[in-house]
Design an enzyme around this catalytic site. Sequence first.
Site, short mmCIF file in Angstrom:
data_model
loop_
_atom_site.label_atom_id
_atom_site.label_comp_id
_atom_site.label_asym_id
_atom_site.label_seq_id
_atom_site.Cartn_x
_atom_site.Cartn_y
_atom_site.Cartn_z
CE LYS A 232 -13.79 -5.54 1.53
NZ LYS A 232 -12.64 -5.00 0.78
CB SER B 107 -4.41 -6.69 4.38
OG SER B 107 -3.90 -5.43 4.02
NE ARG C 2 -2.53 -7.26 -4.19
CZ ARG C 2 -3.22 -7.63 -3.11
NH1 ARG C 2 -2.60 -7.86 -1.99
NH2 ARG C 2 -4.52 -7.80 -3.18
CG HIS D 134 -1.88 -1.01 1.42
ND1 HIS D 134 -2.00 -1.77 2.55
CD2 HIS D 134 -2.86 -1.44 0.57
CE1 HIS D 134 -3.01 -2.61 2.42
NE2 HIS D 134 -3.54 -2.45 1.22
O1 PNS Z 1 -8.85 -2.52 0.59
P1 PNS Z 1 -10.11 -2.87 -0.11
O2 PNS Z 1 -10.94 -3.76 0.75
O3 PNS Z 1 -9.86 -3.44 -1.48
O4 PNS Z 1 -10.92 -1.51 -0.35
C1 PNS Z 1 -12.22 -1.57 -0.85
C2 PNS Z 1 -12.87 -0.19 -0.72
C3 PNS Z 1 -12.87 0.27 0.74
C4 PNS Z 1 -12.14 0.81 -1.55
C5 PNS Z 1 -14.31 -0.35 -1.23
O5 PNS Z 1 -14.95 -1.38 -0.54
C6 PNS Z 1 -15.15 0.94 -1.06
O6 PNS Z 1 -15.01 1.83 -1.84
N1 PNS Z 1 -15.98 0.98 0.01
C7 PNS Z 1 -16.82 2.12 0.30
C8 PNS Z 1 -18.29 1.82 -0.01
C9 PNS Z 1 -18.51 1.90 -1.51
O7 PNS Z 1 -18.42 2.94 -2.10
N2 PNS Z 1 -18.77 0.73 -2.12
C10 PNS Z 1 -18.94 0.67 -3.57
C11 PNS Z 1 -20.35 0.39 -3.93
S1 PNS Z 1 -20.82 -1.23 -3.40
#
Ligand code: PNS
Length: 150
Positions: free
Chosen positions: A41, A128, A90, A17
């Site tokens: 999650k 992670s 990745r 990250h």
């Molecule tokens: O590290 P991650 O888990 O890949 O990040 C995912 C993240 C947090 C970027 C994504 O889940 C997100 O944007 N969450 C906020 C809620 C949202 O906008 N969801 C998209 C529509 S379902």
Amino acid sequence: MRKCVVPGTFDPIHEGHFAIIKRASKLFDEVIVAVAKSSEKKPKHSLEEREKLAVDKCSSLDNVTVKTFDNLLVDFVRSEGAQCVVKGLRSVKDFEYESNMAALNSQLSKDFETIFMIADPELKEISSTQIRELESMGVDTSSLTRNSDC
Ligand code: PNS
């Protein structure tokens, strides 16, 4: 001023990250690392822990700020006045997931672009998920999460 958001669950933030955040900090005037609550999650680390780990990790980067959010990413990006979201890739698996999310976000808002950065080869195996598994087995993960750059 060019501003981007680097969003994620960051459970926990790691070297992979950080490499993406650092690269973004060279391209943008301001970078906001957006730590999502991501309750669905069931993160191992609390939002406050994840925020603090991200703040510590990014403390060497002057134009990087860490914030938390618990709403739609498109709404958070709009409220910050950012023009871009930056995500690291990745693998093909990441690409499939992230391109889907970018397409969904694009349906929800035309206010910003999603930009993908290909992970450095030496960092693309770090995740992670694996760090959490190692932590749960009592393995020292500091080589994967510590600041190699400060
Ligand atoms: O590290 P991650 O888990 O890949 O990040 C995912 C993240 C947090 C970027 C994504 O889940 C997100 O944007 N969450 C906020 C809620 C949202 O906008 N969801 C998209 C529509 S379902």
